[in-house]
Design a protein around this motif. Structure first.
Motif, PDB file in Angstrom:
ATOM      1  N   MET A  37       2.588   6.009   5.164  1.00  0.00           N
ATOM      2  CA  MET A  37       2.527   6.056   6.630  1.00  0.00           C
ATOM      3  C   MET A  37       1.243   5.385   7.124  1.00  0.00           C
ATOM      4  N   ASP A  38       1.391   4.544   8.153  1.00  0.00           N
ATOM      5  CA  ASP A  38       0.229   3.921   8.793  1.00  0.00           C
ATOM      6  C   ASP A  38       0.157   4.486  10.211  1.00  0.00           C
ATOM      7  N   VAL A  39      -0.831   5.374  10.483  1.00  0.00           N
ATOM      8  CA  VAL A  39      -0.923   5.961  11.826  1.00  0.00           C
ATOM      9  C   VAL A  39      -1.754   5.035  12.722  1.00  0.00           C
ATOM     10  N   GLY A  40      -1.266   4.793  13.925  1.00  0.00           N
ATOM     11  CA  GLY A  40      -1.923   3.825  14.812  1.00  0.00           C
ATOM     12  C   GLY A  40      -1.789   2.434  14.219  1.00  0.00           C
ATOM     13  N   CYS A  41      -0.534   2.086  13.869  1.00  0.00           N
ATOM     14  CA  CYS A  41      -0.294   0.860  13.072  1.00  0.00           C
ATOM     15  C   CYS A  41      -0.437  -0.419  13.880  1.00  0.00           C
ATOM     16  N   GLY A  42      -0.669  -0.311  15.213  1.00  0.00           N
ATOM     17  CA  GLY A  42      -0.814  -1.513  16.032  1.00  0.00           C
ATOM     18  C   GLY A  42       0.427  -2.384  15.958  1.00  0.00           C
ATOM     19  N   ASN A  43       0.218  -3.698  15.777  1.00  0.00           N
ATOM     20  CA  ASN A  43       1.360  -4.625  15.748  1.00  0.00           C
ATOM     21  C   ASN A  43       2.010  -4.730  14.371  1.00  0.00           C
ATOM     22  N   ILE A 102       1.317   8.840   1.029  1.00  0.00           N
ATOM     23  CA  ILE A 102       0.105   8.013   1.130  1.00  0.00           C
ATOM     24  C   ILE A 102      -0.065   7.715   2.620  1.00  0.00           C
ATOM     25  N   LEU A 103      -1.271   7.911   3.142  1.00  0.00           N
ATOM     26  CA  LEU A 103      -1.466   7.704   4.587  1.00  0.00           C
ATOM     27  C   LEU A 103      -2.668   6.793   4.836  1.00  0.00           C
ATOM     28  N   ILE A 104      -2.477   5.852   5.758  1.00  0.00           N
ATOM     29  CA  ILE A 104      -3.534   4.907   6.153  1.00  0.00           C
ATOM     30  C   ILE A 104      -3.891   5.194   7.604  1.00  0.00           C
ATOM     31  N   CYS A 105      -5.183   5.268   7.893  1.00  0.00           N
ATOM     32  CA  CYS A 105      -5.640   5.464   9.273  1.00  0.00           C
ATOM     33  C   CYS A 105      -6.802   4.495   9.496  1.00  0.00           C
ATOM     34  N   THR A 140      -2.376  11.093  -0.820  1.00  0.00           N
ATOM     35  CA  THR A 140      -3.697  10.455  -0.674  1.00  0.00           C
ATOM     36  C   THR A 140      -3.862   9.829   0.713  1.00  0.00           C
ATOM     37  N   PHE A 141      -5.132   9.671   1.105  1.00  0.00           N
ATOM     38  CA  PHE A 141      -5.486   9.182   2.448  1.00  0.00           C
ATOM     39  C   PHE A 141      -6.504   8.049   2.327  1.00  0.00           C
ATOM     40  N   LEU A 142      -6.356   7.070   3.164  1.00  0.00           N
ATOM     41  CA  LEU A 142      -7.422   6.077   3.345  1.00  0.00           C
ATOM     42  C   LEU A 142      -7.798   6.079   4.820  1.00  0.00           C
ATOM     43  N   PHE A 143      -9.067   6.326   5.097  1.00  0.00           N
ATOM     44  CA  PHE A 143      -9.574   6.245   6.469  1.00  0.00           C
ATOM     45  C   PHE A 143     -10.586   5.110   6.567  1.00  0.00           C
ATOM     46  N   LEU A 144     -10.412   4.285   7.585  1.00  0.00           N
ATOM     47  CA  LEU A 144     -11.417   3.268   7.908  1.00  0.00           C
ATOM     48  C   LEU A 144     -11.861   3.575   9.325  1.00  0.00           C
TER      49      LEU A 144
END
Ligand SMILES: C[S@@+](CC[C@H](N)C(=O)[O-])C[C@H]1O[C@@H](n2cnc3c(N)ncnc32)[C@H](O)[C@@H]1O
Length: 255
Positions: A37-43, A102-105, A140-144
């Motif tokens: 999942m990509d939260v706030g995935c933009g375009n 797996i989550l990307i933020c 798992t999470f990735l935050f930038l």
């Protein structure tokens, strides 16, 4: 994103992190496609990079802004394994029951201009990811996200050369260093060579300190040869001068 080096480094770190999360999953004998999942995935830029690298997984993009969501939807209109949904990370049911592996933020929490909203969003994001069970580790999470303390450090370096202070954009609220210190998260231990938290530090020092020293009264030139040269000629991960930092976590069994 006007800065191509930042975008490239971000995307490489995200692709590497997802690859490593998938390897951990396979090592636990989990053969199901992962829900990424990509939260706030933009375009949908990052989802495109990920889905072309890992075509057998399932991708979900969450996006609150109508225009960006529409761009992402049209980008993936022919893809069966990618869905884009309307959702606001301030709402506890923003994923409508989807549990991610797996989550990307990526630069989303700083878009919330109220500290309580940021904390609430973090809880909501964390609760959207799978907890560990008898057979599998947690998701798992990735935050930038950007941090005030690194911006202060960058401004100290600029002050030494009488360069004016840089402030966060009006639509961003930077985080405190302990923002991710919650019991539901622990560091994701990886032996792969994924970028460290300060992976943009040298690049920020080159673009925001060195380059302006030499070009003082000229307008900022993005992606200049000077910047291309020094970002890679120097140790890429030196110091703590980039507010934008990378954090990798695993979901614990708590709460
Ligand atoms: C700086 S952009 C980053 C977009 C994308 N993650 C990237 O790095 O290219 C922030 C994104 O978060 C989205 N966003 C902001 N607040 C949000 C919220 N409360 N819930 C979901 N998305 C949100 C914005 O619409 C925007 O697409």
């Amino acid at each position: 994103m006007a800065d191509t080096i930042t975008r490239e480094k971000e995307t490489r770190a995200i692709v590497d992190f997802v690859g490593d999360s998938l390897r951990h999953r396979k090592a636990e004998n989990n053969q199901q496609p992962a829900k990424i999942m990509d939260v706030g995935c933009g375009n949908g830029y990052t989802l495109e990079a990920l889905s072309s690298q890992y075509p057998n997984e399932i991708f979900i993009g969450i996006e609150k802004t109508f225009e960006l969501r529409e761009l992402a939807i049209s980008r993936f209109k022919d893809a069966k394994n990618i869905s884009i949904r309307d959702g606001d990370i301030r709402n506890s049911d923003f994923s409508e029951g989807v549990v991610a592996d797996i989550l990307i933020c990526q630069r989303v929490i700083i878009n919330l201009l109220n500290e309580n909203d940021q904390k609430k969003a973090l809880k909501n994001i964390v609760h959207t990811v799978r907890k560990p069970d008898t057979w599998n580790s947690g998701g798992t999470f990735l935050f930038l996200e950007s941090f005030s303390s690194s911006l202060r450090k960058l401004n100290e370096a600029r002050e030494e050369f009488d360069l004016p202070e840089i402030n966060p954009a009006h639509h961003n609220l930077y985080l405190q260093d302990d923002f991710f210190d919650i019991p539901e998260l622990k560091n994701f231990m990886t032996d792969a060579s994924i970028a460290p938290p300060n992976f943009l530090s040298t690049h920020y020092f080159v673009t925001r300190v060195l380059h302006p020293i030499f070009t003082k009264n000229k307008p900022v030139k993005r992606n200049s040869e000077f910047v291309n040269f020094f970002t890679y000629a120097l140790n890429e991960n030196s110091g703590d001068y980039a507010p934008l930092k990378l954090y990798l976590f695993e979901r614990t069994g708590k709460a």
